[in-house]
Scaffold this active site. Structure first.
Site, mmCIF file in Angstrom:
data_model
loop_
_atom_site.group_PDB
_atom_site.id
_atom_site.type_symbol
_atom_site.label_atom_id
_atom_site.label_comp_id
_atom_site.label_asym_id
_atom_site.label_seq_id
_atom_site.Cartn_x
_atom_site.Cartn_y
_atom_site.Cartn_z
ATOM 1 N N ILE A 89 -52.356 3.514 -24.197
ATOM 2 C CA ILE A 89 -52.011 2.942 -22.574
ATOM 3 C C ILE A 89 -50.389 2.517 -22.897
ATOM 4 O O ILE A 89 -50.220 1.803 -24.173
ATOM 5 C CB ILE A 89 -52.910 2.013 -22.090
ATOM 6 C CG1 ILE A 89 -53.114 0.718 -22.875
ATOM 7 C CG2 ILE A 89 -54.177 2.667 -22.042
ATOM 8 C CD1 ILE A 89 -54.091 -0.341 -22.317
ATOM 9 N N CYS A 90 -49.823 2.373 -21.926
ATOM 10 C CA CYS A 90 -48.451 2.004 -21.729
ATOM 11 C C CYS A 90 -48.286 0.607 -20.975
ATOM 12 O O CYS A 90 -48.480 0.688 -19.828
ATOM 13 C CB CYS A 90 -47.275 2.960 -21.310
ATOM 14 S SG CYS A 90 -45.709 2.660 -21.084
ATOM 15 N N LEU A 91 -48.113 -0.389 -21.854
ATOM 16 C CA LEU A 91 -47.920 -1.763 -21.189
ATOM 17 C C LEU A 91 -46.720 -2.489 -21.877
ATOM 18 O O LEU A 91 -46.340 -2.040 -23.141
ATOM 19 C CB LEU A 91 -49.136 -2.505 -20.932
ATOM 20 C CG LEU A 91 -50.339 -1.872 -20.404
ATOM 21 C CD1 LEU A 91 -51.577 -2.817 -20.594
ATOM 22 C CD2 LEU A 91 -50.022 -1.846 -18.894
ATOM 23 N N HIS A 97 -43.772 -0.558 -25.712
ATOM 24 C CA HIS A 97 -42.604 -1.442 -25.379
ATOM 25 C C HIS A 97 -42.153 -2.338 -26.460
ATOM 26 O O HIS A 97 -42.705 -3.736 -26.170
ATOM 27 C CB HIS A 97 -42.657 -1.944 -24.040
ATOM 28 C CG HIS A 97 -42.562 -0.776 -23.060
ATOM 29 N ND1 HIS A 97 -41.442 0.048 -22.757
ATOM 30 C CD2 HIS A 97 -43.652 -0.065 -22.455
ATOM 31 C CE1 HIS A 97 -41.698 0.736 -21.640
ATOM 32 N NE2 HIS A 97 -42.838 0.867 -21.306
ATOM 33 N N SER A 216 -45.056 1.603 -17.255
ATOM 34 C CA SER A 216 -43.923 2.551 -17.371
ATOM 35 C C SER A 216 -44.218 3.798 -17.200
ATOM 36 O O SER A 216 -45.397 4.088 -17.284
ATOM 37 C CB SER A 216 -43.026 2.347 -18.660
ATOM 38 O OG SER A 216 -43.990 2.804 -19.634
#
Length: 309
Positions: A89-91, A97, A216
């Site tokens: 997952i993108c956090l 990031h 994002s």
């Protein structure tokens, strides 16, 4: 992994595991696998909103060799309707990031942020889903009977509801492989890199506040950096007033009048002036007379006679 006994990553992970066992959270459990200290499995309690109430969601944390200076990768193993299963997952707290990651953050903060992020919208971010509330409620009910094929944890077990028991059991399940990793005899799995940095780097303290995570988009990164601590308030120091001073005024000197010259002295000076003027007049008269006689004598042709007289 050479020199793992002095590895900052191993020391940090062991410290975080010890802290979680000493102070468990009612909202989640987390512990490393028996044979791999760099892969942790977690179970979080669904928040009471957006269809997640009553759900128990299982996932894994994959730590890089240079943790805590780089963030872990997080993925879910339980269908939940908010994140795709098995996809990173993108956090702002994940490996997507690293520019937003802070070494002071850790497992506890990451899981608390993950729970708070569940009710938010996916908005097309990497690994995000936007199921309806009804669909999520169905998945929340099914999650209670889900069992992990790797660590064997069942989300419906008592240990997954009572984090203290689940955390203690996870810590006790660390087998020889994890112990060897802590002493430097084992290597991390293929999910992590082949080597870890040396442990001479100081371990930052755990944070006291949880910054809100950011997501994002898959097309462009729009993740907002986590909130920074508030700037310190300016302290205004008022100057201490000085006591009022009443200086004694300096008296102005009075000019002393000059005495006037005596009257008789003034008369004497006037008389002297008149006498000098008369003398000059007499001298002028005699000079003029002599010159006139000289001129007359020359006119008669007898300058010598003039002087004989």
């Amino acid at each position: 992994m050479s020199g793992a006994s002095r590895s900052a990553a191993v020391k940090r992970l062991m410290k975080e595991l010890s802290d979680l066992q000493a102070d468990p959270s009612p909202e989640f459990t987390a512990a490393p696998l028996e044979d791999n200290l760099f892969e942790w499995h977690f179970t979080i309690r669904g928040p009471p909103e957006a269809g997640f109430e009553g759900g128990r969601y299982h996932g894994r944390l994959i730590f890089p060799p240079d943790y805590p200076f780089k963030p872990p990768n997080i993925s879910f193993l339980t269908p939940n309707g908010r994140f795709e299963v098995g996809k990173k997952i993108c956090l702002s707290i994940t490996g997507h990031h690293p520019e937003y990651w802070r070494p002071a953050w850790g497992v506890r903060l990451a899981l608390v942020a993950l729970i708070s992020f569940l009710p938010t919208k996916g908005d097309g971010a990497i690994g995000a889903l936007d199921y309806t509330v009804e669909e999520r409620r169905v998945l929340a009910g099914r999650s209670r009977g889900w069992r992990c094929g790797v660590c064997g944890v069942c989300c419906g077990d008592k240990g997954s509801d009572e984090s203290g028991e689940g955390q203690g059991r996870a810590g006790q399940n660390m087998g020889p492989g994890a112990a060897d990793a802590a002493t430097g005899d084992a290597k991390p799995s293929q999910a992590t890199a082949e080597s870890t940095p040396d442990a001479n780097i100081p371990i930052p303290p755990s944070p006291s506040a949880v910054p809100p995570p950011a997501s994002s988009s898959s097309s462009s990164s729009t993740t907002a950096p986590p909130s920074q601590p508030p700037a310190p308030h300016a302290v205004t120091i008022s100057p201490t007033p000085l006591p009022h001073l009443d200086p004694t005024p300096t008296p102005t000197p009075t000019p002393v009048p000059q005495p006037a010259p005596p009257q008789h002295l003034t008369e004497i000076l006037r008389t002297i002036d008149r006498a000098l003027a008369l003398v000059f007049l007499l001298l002028a008269y005699f000079v003029i007379r002599r010159v006139s006689k000289l001129v007359e004598g020359e006119a008669k042709g007898g300058a010598g006679r003039f002087w004989a007289e």
